[in-house]
Design a protein around this motif. Structure first.
Motif, PDB file in Angstrom:
ATOM      1  N   GLN A 114      57.630  74.840  56.336  1.00 19.56           N
ATOM      2  CA  GLN A 114      57.153  76.302  55.114  1.00 19.56           C
ATOM      3  C   GLN A 114      56.953  77.155  55.578  1.00 19.56           C
ATOM      4  O   GLN A 114      57.584  78.334  55.564  1.00 19.56           O
ATOM      5  CB  GLN A 114      55.883  75.813  54.202  1.00 19.56           C
ATOM      6  CG  GLN A 114      56.129  74.565  53.084  1.00 19.56           C
ATOM      7  CD  GLN A 114      55.297  74.226  52.522  1.00 19.56           C
ATOM      8  OE1 GLN A 114      53.792  74.749  52.094  1.00 19.56           O
ATOM      9  NE2 GLN A 114      55.173  73.926  51.067  1.00 19.56           N
ATOM     10  N   ASP A 115      56.662  76.714  57.669  1.00 24.55           N
ATOM     11  CA  ASP A 115      56.917  77.986  58.223  1.00 24.55           C
ATOM     12  C   ASP A 115      58.615  78.842  58.846  1.00 24.55           C
ATOM     13  O   ASP A 115      58.751  80.454  58.634  1.00 24.55           O
ATOM     14  CB  ASP A 115      55.343  77.912  59.776  1.00 24.55           C
ATOM     15  CG  ASP A 115      54.442  77.196  59.491  1.00 24.55           C
ATOM     16  OD1 ASP A 115      53.998  77.458  58.092  1.00 24.55           O
ATOM     17  OD2 ASP A 115      53.944  76.877  60.095  1.00 24.55           O
ATOM     18  N   SER A 118      59.311  80.717  55.405  1.00 16.05           N
ATOM     19  CA  SER A 118      58.781  82.213  54.891  1.00 16.05           C
ATOM     20  C   SER A 118      58.799  82.698  56.359  1.00 16.05           C
ATOM     21  O   SER A 118      59.316  83.910  55.682  1.00 16.05           O
ATOM     22  CB  SER A 118      57.087  81.858  55.671  1.00 16.05           C
ATOM     23  OG  SER A 118      56.276  82.900  55.780  1.00 16.05           O
ATOM     24  N   ARG A 121      62.654  83.681  55.139  1.00 12.24           N
ATOM     25  CA  ARG A 121      62.731  84.993  53.993  1.00 12.24           C
ATOM     26  C   ARG A 121      62.404  86.142  54.844  1.00 12.24           C
ATOM     27  O   ARG A 121      62.598  86.997  53.951  1.00 12.24           O
ATOM     28  CB  ARG A 121      61.694  84.003  53.344  1.00 12.24           C
ATOM     29  CG  ARG A 121      62.002  83.314  52.059  1.00 12.24           C
ATOM     30  CD  ARG A 121      61.065  82.307  51.401  1.00 12.24           C
ATOM     31  NE  ARG A 121      61.744  81.594  50.481  1.00 12.24           N
ATOM     32  CZ  ARG A 121      60.555  80.436  50.262  1.00 12.24           C
ATOM     33  NH1 ARG A 121      59.660  80.276  50.622  1.00 12.24           N
ATOM     34  NH2 ARG A 121      61.136  79.311  49.121  1.00 12.24           N
ATOM     35  N   ARG A 122      61.010  86.527  55.396  1.00  8.92           N
ATOM     36  CA  ARG A 122      61.095  87.855  55.622  1.00  8.92           C
ATOM     37  C   ARG A 122      61.518  88.509  56.946  1.00  8.92           C
ATOM     38  O   ARG A 122      62.179  89.827  57.122  1.00  8.92           O
ATOM     39  CB  ARG A 122      59.549  87.822  56.624  1.00  8.92           C
ATOM     40  CG  ARG A 122      58.482  87.305  55.732  1.00  8.92           C
ATOM     41  CD  ARG A 122      57.352  87.353  56.626  1.00  8.92           C
ATOM     42  NE  ARG A 122      57.214  87.031  58.239  1.00  8.92           N
ATOM     43  CZ  ARG A 122      56.542  85.960  58.107  1.00  8.92           C
ATOM     44  NH1 ARG A 122      56.435  84.987  57.315  1.00  8.92           N
ATOM     45  NH2 ARG A 122      56.645  84.766  59.140  1.00  8.92           N
TER      46      ARG A 122
END
Length: 292
Positions: A114-115, A118, A121-122
Motif C-alpha cells: 500500500q505504501d 500510494s 499514484r502520487r
C-alpha cells in the motif's frame, strides 16, 4: 507377523483412507471427505490459496464436531501415553503459531504494498524517488522472506517428526483417532508451506535487474511474456518494466498488479483469521478431553 498398530498413524505422502471407529457417523465421514478434498486441492496447481484455507477451516470445524462425539471423547480420555498426549497438544499449538506468523507477514506485506501504491499514484520524485520507494519495498520483502523461510523450515521439521512413542497397548479406536488427527496436522503443514511459498522468494531474474537500475547501471527491457506464477511475481515483473521504461502504460500495469496483490493479501488474511478461530476451538476441545 501382525502389523503394528503404529502403522496406522505413520505419516504418508500418499492418499489413503483413514480407518476411523466402526460405524462412522456423518461427522467422521465428513472429516475423511474434507481431507480428501484438501489432498486433491494440493495436487491441483490451479487451486487458489484462499480456496485451500477455506477448506482447512471447514476441516477443523468437522474435527471439532468429531471431538464432541461421546465415543471420541471416551476413547481419547482413555489414552495412556502421556507422550502422545503432549505431542498432540504441541501440534495443535504449532498450528496457532504458524497462523500468527503468517498473518503478521501478510500484514507487513500489505503495508509495504500500500505504501508503494500510494507513492506511484502520487508520482513523487521522478526516477530517483521511485527507485528509493522500490528499494524500500525490496528491503521489506527480503526481511519478510527470512521470516517465511524460517517458518517453512520449522514446518518441514514438524513433517519429518516421527512418532517415538508406543501405542501398542492402546485400543484400536484410540490409535485410529490419533492417526486421523495426525493426518489433519500433515495436511495443515502442507497447506501452510504452500501458502508461505506463494508469498515469498521474489523472482530471481527481476530483482537483480531492478537493483542494477537503482545503481545507475544500464539494463535491458524485461520481457513481458516471462512466465509469472503468482501475484507477488507478477507485481515484481511489472515493477521491472516500469523501472526500465517509465511509460504511462507500465505505470498503470504496476498499479493493476499491486492492487491485485493487495486484494490477494486481504483474502489470505481473512482466510487465516477463520482457520485461526477454528483451530482454537479444536485445541480447546482437545485440552478439555485430554486434561480431564
Amino acid at each position: 507377523m501382525a502389523s503394528s498398530p503404529l502403522r496406522l498413524i505413520k505419516p504418508s505422502n500418499h492418499t489413503r483412507s483413514i480407518s476411523l471407529p466402526s460405524r462412522p457417523s456423518p461427522l467422521t465421514v465428513g472429516v475423511e471427505q474434507q481431507l480428501q478434498r484438501l489432498r486433491s486441492s494440493q495436487e491441483a496447481s490451479a487451486s487458489s490459496q484462499c480456496h485451500k484455507l477455506n477448506g482447512l477451516r471447514d476441516l477443523y470445524d468437522y474435527v471439532d464436531d468429531f471431538l464432541q462425539l461421546p465415543n471420541t471423547q471416551k476413547a481419547l480420555s482413555q489414552l495412556r501415553s502421556e507422550e502422545c498426549v503432549n505431542k498432540m497438544l504441541d501440534r495443535s499449538l504449532r498450528v496457532l503459531d504458524v497462523c500468527n506468523t503468517s498473518r503478521d507477514v501478510l500484514l507487513e506485506m500489505k503495508k509495504s504494498v500500500q505504501d508503494l501504491l500510494s507513492s506511484i499514484r502520487r508520482k513523487r520524485g521522478g526516477e530517483s524517488g521511485l527507485a528509493d520507494d522500490v528499494k524500500e519495498y525490496m528491503i521489506c520483502q527480503k526481511k519478510l522472506n527470512k521470516t517465511v523461510q524460517k517458518c517453512v523450515e520449522d514446518l518441514k521439521k514438524n513433517e519429518n517428526e516421527h512418532a517415538s512413542f508406543s501405542l501398542l497397548e492402546e485400543d484400536p479406536n484410540v490409535v485410529a483417532i490419533v492417526g486421523s488427527l495426525r493426518e489433519v496436522n500433515a495436511i495443515t503443514n502442507s497447506i501452510f508451506k504452500s501458502l508461505l511459498s506463494s508469498i515469498s522468494q521474489p523472482r530471481k531474474n527481476s530483482w537483480p535487474l531492478i537493483s542494477k537500475l537503482m545503481n545507475k547501471r544500464k539494463v535491458a527491457s524485461h520481457n513481458e511474456n516471462t512466465e509469472c506464477f503468482n501475484d507477488v511475481e507478477k507485481a515484481d515483473a511489472a515493477l521491472l518494466n516500469l523501472m526500465s521504461s517509465k511509460s504511462c502504460k507500465d505505470t498503470q500495469n504496476v498499479l493493476k498488479h499491486l492492487e491485485a496483490l493487495d486484494s490477494s493479501i486481504r483474502g489470505l488474511t481473512e482466510g487465516l483469521d477463520c482457520v485461526f478461530r477454528s483451530s482454537i476451538k479444536t485445541r480447546v476441545s482437545l485440552l478439555n478431553i485430554l486434561n480431564c
